[in-house]
Design an enzyme around this catalytic site. Structure first.
Site, short mmCIF file in Angstrom:
data_model
loop_
_atom_site.label_atom_id
_atom_site.label_comp_id
_atom_site.label_asym_id
_atom_site.label_seq_id
_atom_site.Cartn_x
_atom_site.Cartn_y
_atom_site.Cartn_z
N LYS A 28 -3.46 8.75 -0.30
CA LYS A 28 -2.25 8.11 -0.82
C LYS A 28 -2.31 6.61 -0.56
CE LYS A 28 1.99 8.45 1.12
NZ LYS A 28 2.58 7.11 1.05
N ASP A 55 1.59 5.79 -4.45
CA ASP A 55 2.98 6.01 -4.01
C ASP A 55 3.72 4.68 -3.98
OD1 ASP A 55 5.23 7.22 -2.92
OD2 ASP A 55 4.47 7.12 -0.86
N LEU A 56 4.10 4.20 -5.16
CA LEU A 56 4.79 2.90 -5.21
C LEU A 56 6.30 3.08 -5.35
CD1 LEU A 56 2.24 0.85 -7.34
CD2 LEU A 56 2.41 1.09 -4.86
N LYS A 57 6.75 4.30 -5.47
CA LYS A 57 8.18 4.63 -5.48
C LYS A 57 8.99 3.65 -6.33
CE LYS A 57 8.27 6.71 -0.85
NZ LYS A 57 7.00 6.23 -0.26
N HIS A 59 11.71 2.02 -8.61
CA HIS A 59 13.16 2.21 -8.70
C HIS A 59 13.72 0.93 -9.34
CE1 HIS A 59 17.21 3.05 -6.44
NE2 HIS A 59 17.32 3.10 -7.76
N ASP A 60 13.96 0.98 -10.66
CA ASP A 60 14.42 -0.23 -11.36
C ASP A 60 15.05 0.24 -12.67
OD1 ASP A 60 14.63 -2.94 -12.27
OD2 ASP A 60 12.90 -3.46 -11.03
N ILE A 61 15.39 -0.70 -13.54
CA ILE A 61 15.98 -0.29 -14.81
C ILE A 61 14.91 0.43 -15.64
CG2 ILE A 61 17.75 -2.11 -14.82
CD1 ILE A 61 15.95 -3.64 -16.82
N PRO A 62 15.33 1.32 -16.55
CA PRO A 62 14.35 2.15 -17.27
C PRO A 62 13.23 1.35 -17.94
CG PRO A 62 16.56 2.99 -17.64
CD PRO A 62 16.74 1.72 -16.86
N ASN A 63 13.56 0.24 -18.59
CA ASN A 63 12.52 -0.53 -19.29
C ASN A 63 11.45 -1.05 -18.32
OD1 ASN A 63 11.39 -2.03 -21.61
ND2 ASN A 63 12.05 -3.80 -20.40
N THR A 114 12.11 11.13 4.15
CA THR A 114 12.06 11.94 5.37
C THR A 114 12.47 11.14 6.62
OG1 THR A 114 9.68 11.57 5.20
CG2 THR A 114 10.46 13.77 4.74
N ARG A 176 3.85 16.66 11.06
CA ARG A 176 3.42 16.35 12.42
C ARG A 176 2.90 17.63 13.08
NH1 ARG A 176 3.70 12.16 10.61
NH2 ARG A 176 4.75 10.27 11.31
N GLN A 185 9.89 8.87 11.49
CA GLN A 185 10.31 10.02 10.69
C GLN A 185 11.40 10.80 11.41
OE1 GLN A 185 9.41 10.29 7.73
NE2 GLN A 185 7.22 10.00 7.40
N GLY A 205 0.00 10.87 7.47
CA GLY A 205 -0.44 9.50 7.69
C GLY A 205 -0.91 9.27 9.11
N ARG A 206 -0.02 8.69 9.92
CA ARG A 206 -0.40 8.25 11.25
C ARG A 206 -1.08 9.28 12.16
NH1 ARG A 206 5.30 5.31 11.53
NH2 ARG A 206 5.65 7.09 10.14
O1 C5P Z 1 2.49 8.24 8.97
P1 C5P Z 1 3.30 9.29 8.30
O2 C5P Z 1 2.64 10.66 8.35
O3 C5P Z 1 4.74 9.31 8.74
O4 C5P Z 1 3.26 8.85 6.76
C1 C5P Z 1 4.04 9.45 5.76
C2 C5P Z 1 3.77 8.77 4.46
O5 C5P Z 1 4.54 9.39 3.43
C3 C5P Z 1 4.12 7.29 4.42
O6 C5P Z 1 3.14 6.63 3.64
C4 C5P Z 1 5.46 7.22 3.72
O7 C5P Z 1 5.60 6.05 2.94
C5 C5P Z 1 5.41 8.44 2.80
N1 C5P Z 1 6.70 9.07 2.46
C6 C5P Z 1 7.57 9.55 3.42
N2 C5P Z 1 8.75 10.13 3.04
C7 C5P Z 1 9.06 10.26 1.74
C8 C5P Z 1 8.18 9.78 0.77
C9 C5P Z 1 6.98 9.19 1.17
O8 C5P Z 1 7.28 9.48 4.61
N3 C5P Z 1 10.16 10.89 1.37
#
Ligand code: C5P
Length: 252
Positions: A28, A55-57, A59-63, A114, A176, A185, A205-206
């Site tokens: 990701k 994963d750029l998420k 969130h803006d106007i539709p256009n 989350t 986790r 989180q 991730g971490r």
């Molecule tokens: O390090 P960690 O396991 O917490 O990383 C979770 C990843 O998932 C991060 O890159 C975070 O931006 C992404 N994410 C999230 N919760 C969401 C959507 C995406 O933690 N609802």
């Protein structure tokens, strides 16, 4: 399993992708990496033979979202996110852009992050009601707009799967392994619980990227996923584990 490459630079990305080669097949790329490296980050992962979850998420106007998704679809990506709370017109615009580019990339709508718990949702964001209800409502809207799935926590996964069907993807971050630090989180789950709740893909991730031995941690998470899937197989829910570590499920 998808590993979130939330690391500072090109060298760190290449290093992790190499250390995890043959174990993790989807990475990701999020805001930090894409803001600093741009499409180069996608190329590094794609050139290694792995799939890219961008994963750029949006969130803006539709256009604006339409145009941004169209630009993203021209990169070598398999998954892309927008925020469900952008509303139906924005979600439809995002899907239209993917269709226009005739890509196989799947569009996911992020429901409630989350890192947000019930108190934050109510007091800081003004969202009334149960987080599960909100996530389900947004997921239902996303599905009606042609979106392929959602990003949601384990607590909501089972309900979303039950109500919206097995083909609607649920991707779960906040994973986790037992005993791990939660960091920022709030709604976390173990790999086993996320799979049992019906999640199709787990984002980690971490726990992996900050480990002294990322490969060993990734392997132990995959082992835990396989254990949970085997249990499901015995209950007739899973046919086999595909090459890319996702579960191929029956529609029983
Ligand atoms: O390090 P960690 O396991 O917490 O990383 C979770 C990843 O998932 C991060 O890159 C975070 O931006 C992404 N994410 C999230 N919760 C969401 C959507 C995406 O933690 N609802």
């Amino acid at each position: 399993m998808i590993v979130a490459l939330d690391v500072p630079g090109e060298r760190e990305i290449s290093d992790l992708v190499e250390k995890l080669s043959g174990v993790v097949r989807c990475f990701k790329i999020g805001l930090e990496v894409f803001t600093s490296l741009g499409p180069r980050a996608v190329d590094i992962v794609a050139e290694s033979g792995s799939r890219v979850f961008l994963d750029l998420k949006f969130h803006d106007i539709p256009n604006t979202v339409f145009r941004a998704v169209r630009a993203a679809a021209r990169l070598r990506i398999s998954l892309l996110t927008v925020h469900a709370c952008g509303g139906a017109a924005m979600l439809r615009a995002a899907k239209e852009a993917l269709l226009e580019e005739a890509t196989d990339a799947k569009l996911l709508a992020v429901t409630v992050l989350t890192s947000v718990d019930r108190r934050v949702a109510r007091e800081e964001m003004g969202l009334e009601g149960d987080l599960e209800e909100i996530a389900l409502r947004w997921a239902t809207m996303a599905q009606a707009c042609g979106v392929d799935g959602v990003v949601a926590s384990t607590s909501e996964a089972a309900r979303i799967k039950k109500e919206l069907g097995d083909d609607f993807l649920v991707v779960t971050p906040g994973i986790r392994p037992r005993g791990e630090d939660m960091h920022d989180q709030k709604r976390v789950a173990t790999p086993r619980d996320a799979i049992r709740a019906g999640s199709d893909m787990l984002v980690v991730g971490r726990p992996v990227t900050r480990a002294t031995n990322p490969r060993a941690v990734a392997l132990s998470i995959i082992q835990e996923i396989r254990g949970a899937l085997d249990r499901d197989t015995n209950h007739g829910r899973v046919n086999h584990i595909t090459e890319d570590n996702t579960a191929a499920k029956t529609h029983a």
